[in-house]
Scaffold this motif. Sequence first.
Motif, short mmCIF file in Angstrom:
data_model
loop_
_atom_site.label_atom_id
_atom_site.label_comp_id
_atom_site.label_asym_id
_atom_site.label_seq_id
_atom_site.Cartn_x
_atom_site.Cartn_y
_atom_site.Cartn_z
N TYR A 109 0.55 -1.05 0.39
CA TYR A 109 -0.09 0.10 0.17
C TYR A 109 1.26 0.80 0.31
CZ TYR A 109 -3.72 -3.25 1.44
OH TYR A 109 -4.93 -4.26 1.58
N SER A 110 2.16 0.97 1.10
CA SER A 110 2.76 1.94 0.59
C SER A 110 4.60 2.27 0.29
CB SER A 110 2.80 3.24 1.68
OG SER A 110 3.56 4.47 1.85
N VAL A 111 4.86 3.24 -0.65
CA VAL A 111 6.33 2.82 -0.90
C VAL A 111 6.62 4.03 -0.86
CG1 VAL A 111 8.16 1.98 -2.50
CG2 VAL A 111 5.88 0.46 -2.83
N VAL A 112 8.86 4.19 0.54
CA VAL A 112 8.68 5.44 -0.03
C VAL A 112 10.54 4.98 -0.15
CG1 VAL A 112 7.40 6.63 1.05
CG2 VAL A 112 9.16 5.45 2.56
N GLN A 113 11.36 6.34 -0.38
CA GLN A 113 12.73 5.60 -0.58
C GLN A 113 13.25 6.60 0.64
OE1 GLN A 113 14.58 6.23 -4.19
NE2 GLN A 113 16.72 6.06 -2.91
N VAL A 114 14.25 6.61 1.44
CA VAL A 114 15.06 6.30 3.12
C VAL A 114 16.68 7.16 2.12
CG1 VAL A 114 15.77 6.81 5.02
CG2 VAL A 114 13.32 6.57 4.42
N ASN A 119 1.79 -6.68 13.54
CA ASN A 119 1.33 -7.22 13.57
C ASN A 119 -0.46 -6.72 13.30
OD1 ASN A 119 -0.23 -6.18 15.97
ND2 ASN A 119 -0.50 -7.04 17.49
N GLY A 120 -0.57 -6.18 12.14
CA GLY A 120 -1.02 -5.43 11.27
C GLY A 120 -0.59 -4.94 9.90
N THR A 121 -2.19 -4.88 9.56
CA THR A 121 -1.43 -3.78 7.86
C THR A 121 -1.05 -2.26 8.18
OG1 THR A 121 -3.62 -5.01 7.00
CG2 THR A 121 -2.90 -2.97 6.48
N VAL A 122 -0.50 -1.91 7.31
CA VAL A 122 0.38 -1.63 7.40
C VAL A 122 -0.42 -0.59 5.90
CG1 VAL A 122 2.24 0.37 6.67
CG2 VAL A 122 2.24 -1.92 8.34
N ASN A 123 -0.49 0.90 6.31
CA ASN A 123 -1.43 1.50 4.95
C ASN A 123 -0.67 2.81 4.69
OD1 ASN A 123 -3.86 -0.18 4.68
ND2 ASN A 123 -4.37 1.65 6.55
N VAL A 124 0.85 3.08 5.33
CA VAL A 124 1.30 4.53 5.29
C VAL A 124 2.61 4.31 5.52
CG1 VAL A 124 -0.04 5.88 7.09
CG2 VAL A 124 1.18 6.69 4.74
N VAL A 125 3.33 4.48 4.95
CA VAL A 125 5.24 5.05 5.44
C VAL A 125 5.51 6.31 5.18
CG1 VAL A 125 6.94 4.05 5.99
CG2 VAL A 125 5.08 2.70 5.60
N LEU A 126 5.93 7.33 6.03
CA LEU A 126 6.13 9.09 5.96
C LEU A 126 8.22 8.66 6.14
CD1 LEU A 126 5.02 11.24 5.04
CD2 LEU A 126 4.59 11.39 6.81
N THR A 173 14.33 8.23 9.51
CA THR A 173 13.62 7.08 10.33
C THR A 173 11.84 7.09 9.18
OG1 THR A 173 12.48 8.57 11.49
CG2 THR A 173 14.83 7.22 12.43
N VAL A 174 11.07 6.54 9.79
CA VAL A 174 9.84 6.50 9.17
C VAL A 174 9.14 6.57 9.96
CG1 VAL A 174 10.54 5.86 6.79
CG2 VAL A 174 9.48 4.04 8.50
N TYR A 175 7.85 6.52 9.79
CA TYR A 175 6.59 6.87 10.25
C TYR A 175 6.18 5.62 9.73
CZ TYR A 175 7.78 11.92 12.24
OH TYR A 175 8.20 12.37 12.79
N VAL A 176 4.74 5.22 10.46
CA VAL A 176 4.14 3.28 10.08
C VAL A 176 2.66 4.18 10.35
CG1 VAL A 176 4.16 1.44 10.02
CG2 VAL A 176 6.69 2.32 10.18
N GLY A 177 2.36 4.32 10.30
CA GLY A 177 0.48 4.06 10.45
C GLY A 177 -0.58 2.98 10.13
N GLY A 178 -1.42 2.13 10.55
CA GLY A 178 -1.68 1.59 10.20
C GLY A 178 -2.86 0.94 11.25
N ARG A 229 0.09 1.07 19.71
CA ARG A 229 -1.38 0.98 18.53
C ARG A 229 -1.24 2.05 16.92
NH1 ARG A 229 -7.09 1.48 21.55
NH2 ARG A 229 -8.00 0.92 19.86
N ASN A 230 -1.28 1.43 15.90
CA ASN A 230 -1.53 2.02 14.89
C ASN A 230 -0.84 2.73 14.70
OD1 ASN A 230 -3.83 0.56 15.26
ND2 ASN A 230 -5.35 2.35 15.52
N LEU A 231 0.79 3.91 15.10
CA LEU A 231 1.16 5.00 14.85
C LEU A 231 2.57 4.41 15.41
CD1 LEU A 231 1.86 7.58 12.57
CD2 LEU A 231 0.37 8.34 15.33
N ALA A 232 3.70 4.31 14.89
CA ALA A 232 4.78 4.42 15.10
C ALA A 232 5.86 5.45 14.06
CB ALA A 232 5.08 2.85 15.56
N ARG A 233 7.03 5.62 15.22
CA ARG A 233 8.22 5.71 14.40
C ARG A 233 9.09 4.50 14.42
NH1 ARG A 233 10.49 12.05 15.09
NH2 ARG A 233 12.24 11.28 13.85
N ILE A 234 10.24 4.18 13.30
CA ILE A 234 11.17 3.09 13.09
C ILE A 234 12.52 2.98 12.56
CG2 ILE A 234 11.10 1.03 11.98
CD1 ILE A 234 8.64 0.70 14.53
N ARG A 235 13.27 3.41 13.03
CA ARG A 235 14.74 3.52 12.17
C ARG A 235 14.60 2.61 11.09
NH1 ARG A 235 15.46 3.80 17.73
NH2 ARG A 235 16.72 5.79 18.28
#
Length: 368
Positions: free
Chosen positions: A26-31, A77-84, A90-95, A106-112
């Motif tokens: 659902y989402s592809v980004v470049q870092v 453990n659930g669907t990822v709708n958006v990576v920013l 780092t990236v924000y991950v929402g889903g 829950r539902n919104l995180a920031r990942i290295r």
Amino acid sequence: MSQPAGRLVSDDPAGFTPHALDGSVYSVVQVGSTMVAGGSFSQVRNNNSNTVLTRNRLMAFDASTGAISTAFNPAPNGTVNVVLPAGDGTVYVGGSFTSIAGQSVRNLARIRVSDGSLVTTFNGGSPTGVVKDLALLNGRLWVAGTFTHIRGQARPALATLNAATGAFDAYFNRTIAGVHLEGSFTNVMKIDHGGGRLTAVGNFDTLDGVRNHQLFVLDVSGPSATPANFQTDFFTAACARAFDTYMRDVDYAPDGSFFVVSTTGAYRGYGTNIACDTASRFETTSTGTAIAPSWVDYTGGDTSYAVEVTDTAVYIGGHQRWWNNPYAGDRIGPGAVSRPGIAALNPSTAYRSAGTRRAPGGSASSIS
């Protein structure tokens, strides 16, 4: 995705990317030199390899070689709708998830991106529903989705947080209400910004009590987000009732001068306020009520899921078979151009492809 100025991307810009073997991306980004993809998949493999790797909903791979990262495996453990991208590796991950990188989140995180670990100094505030989209603007993280609360604050469908810490930010303090389809839930599906404006699309009817059906525009140039002097009736007509909203994506031009909206909805003909299965362009500087799109292009009954506006083209992805096809439903009509899956539309109406026919109200022409 960036492209050389003045050029279209090739039909096969990269043939070495890895494969998701189940689910969807659902989402592809470049870092930097790394690509990060999110979705509903659980198994992947490198191109030209038969080895199946487990990558639950998130994977990273080298932008130059396509090789899947062995260090990045946050496994939500659930669907990822958006990576920013956050701009610092780092990236924000929402889903829709309750754990990621081995932590309860829950539902919104920031990942290295380097190792898939959780950035613990960021607290996404446990949105009470699915996160559909994210945007970064002026040190704020905009969060869109189906939630009703975030950081314990009532903010249905759209909220702003401090981009560094996730602390609640009252910059956006407007009321989104109503639905497109009776019995469904208010949500903001997609957001994008440009030219001092932010546009939201989704399943809603009003902004601060004023009808802005399925699309509203905010002025984000001042000390707080305010409704812009922009209202359109183009998305008020009904499409297929299978969809709570037929809006699918919105994207601004790089210079912020216009934005393009893509939709689903099934074939309903063409003409004034017929927005089903279309792409439509709106000017950022337009003001007033009942604003009409600058052009509308029709697939003839097929969904366009995603739109990306560049300097030279409007790229549209979906399950469409044709563009420039307003005159026929689920079949090729006069002037239609075959573009299965992805197409490049001319941003303006000045260009006309050979053999195409202009649709009533203006139509973008396919250019690739």
